[in-house]
Design an enzyme around this catalytic site. Structure first.
Site, mmCIF file in Angstrom:
data_model
loop_
_atom_site.group_PDB
_atom_site.id
_atom_site.type_symbol
_atom_site.label_atom_id
_atom_site.label_comp_id
_atom_site.label_asym_id
_atom_site.label_seq_id
_atom_site.Cartn_x
_atom_site.Cartn_y
_atom_site.Cartn_z
ATOM 1 N N GLY A 49 24.503 -44.743 -16.181
ATOM 2 C CA GLY A 49 24.881 -43.605 -15.256
ATOM 3 C C GLY A 49 26.218 -43.728 -14.478
ATOM 4 N N ARG A 50 26.516 -42.554 -13.807
ATOM 5 C CA ARG A 50 27.638 -42.792 -12.965
ATOM 6 C C ARG A 50 27.408 -41.516 -11.972
ATOM 7 N NH1 ARG A 50 32.661 -41.308 -16.465
ATOM 8 N NH2 ARG A 50 31.595 -42.859 -17.977
ATOM 9 N N GLY A 51 28.091 -41.811 -10.819
ATOM 10 C CA GLY A 51 27.858 -41.006 -9.750
ATOM 11 C C GLY A 51 29.222 -41.107 -8.738
ATOM 12 N N MET A 53 29.505 -42.539 -6.290
ATOM 13 C CA MET A 53 29.875 -43.868 -5.510
ATOM 14 C C MET A 53 30.138 -44.861 -6.701
ATOM 15 S SD MET A 53 29.555 -44.304 -2.310
ATOM 16 C CE MET A 53 28.941 -45.969 -1.741
ATOM 17 N N VAL A 56 26.856 -47.270 -13.042
ATOM 18 C CA VAL A 56 25.481 -48.228 -13.294
ATOM 19 C C VAL A 56 25.407 -48.831 -14.775
ATOM 20 C CG1 VAL A 56 23.242 -48.465 -13.191
ATOM 21 C CG2 VAL A 56 24.418 -46.950 -11.353
ATOM 22 N N LYS A 70 25.509 -51.889 -10.374
ATOM 23 C CA LYS A 70 26.084 -50.704 -9.933
ATOM 24 C C LYS A 70 27.124 -51.313 -9.555
ATOM 25 C CE LYS A 70 25.778 -46.991 -6.775
ATOM 26 N NZ LYS A 70 24.806 -46.226 -5.571
ATOM 27 N N ASP A 164 19.276 -38.180 0.401
ATOM 28 C CA ASP A 164 19.651 -37.706 -0.800
ATOM 29 C C ASP A 164 18.574 -37.796 -1.809
ATOM 30 O OD1 ASP A 164 21.884 -36.707 -2.301
ATOM 31 O OD2 ASP A 164 22.547 -38.708 -3.073
#
Length: 221
Positions: A49-51, A53, A56, A70, A164
């Site tokens: 995953g990625r976001g 911030m 991951v 992360k 969030d």
């Protein structure tokens, strides 16, 4: 039966995200021979995953335990405010213990990369589940909502605000339990780190309450 290392290398090579795959044959050969990028005491396997911030990864400890790591985006590490927020996220996750939250084990920096090691939750996030399967039965939706409410209740009892809550931050484990993740925007009511400016909007517009977009600094439970 494939060894864990070889299975991880093949899984990474077949990642749906092109950037998650080894970019050279030599890199893949190194992975098959047991080499994986190391960060601290962890070997990174597959990006999961990625976001905003960071990214991951599923990783493994020296004794083979699966964890999630992360890594803060490099450009954010240059921002003191974002760096402090990243370490605060880790601190809060390390202090909390609840079956519907995702605990952190360690925070640190290695090779100039700031990282948080967390429990690895094998299931997908709620956003992807809804996207792939569509509307779910009411009973399952209520179970997920109840699990998230319990996680929020535990945070509120510790004087913490998540700020969030959204499908992408709700992980569904192998037993079907919902786990609330990502304390990157969390706030301690009794502590003022001056990380949030007055009148500043924070969170995800589709899911945050209106008052949070008027002034995220003063929102409460």
């Amino acid at each position: 039966q494939l060894s864990t290392g070889v299975a991880d290398a093949i899984e990474r090579a077949m990642s749906v995200d092109p950037l998650g795959r080894p970019q050279r044959v030599e890199t893949f050969a190194d992975m098959l021979s047991g080499y994986c990028e190391a960060l601290g005491d962890y070997r990174l396997m597959t990006e999961v995953g990625r976001g905003a911030m960071g990214r991951v990864y599923r990783a493994r400890t020296a004794d083979g335990q699966a964890v999630a790591v992360k890594i803060l985006h490099p450009h954010l590490a240059e921002n003191e405010r974002m760096l402090v927020r990243f370490y605060q996220e880790a601190k809060l996750a390390m202090e909390m213990s609840h079956p519907n939250l995702v605990p952190a084990y360690e925070v640190g920096c290695d090779q100039g990369k700031h990282f948080i090691a967390m429990e690895y939750v094998g299931g997908d996030n709620l956003k992807n589940v809804i996207k792939s399967t569509g509307p779910m039965p009411e009973s399952r939706a209520l179970k997920i909502a109840y699990d998230v409410a319990k996680a929020l209740d535990a945070l509120h009892k510790r004087g913490l605000l998540h700020r969030d809550v959204k499908p992408g931050n709700i992980l569904l484990d192998a037993d079907g339990n919902a786990r609330l993740a990502d304390l990157g925007l969390a706030k301690q009511e009794e502590v003022n780190y001056e990380l949030t400016r007055a009148g500043c909007a924070m969170g995800t517009m589709q899911y945050a309450p209106p008052e949070q977009f008027r002034d995220a600094k003063t929102v409460d439970q």
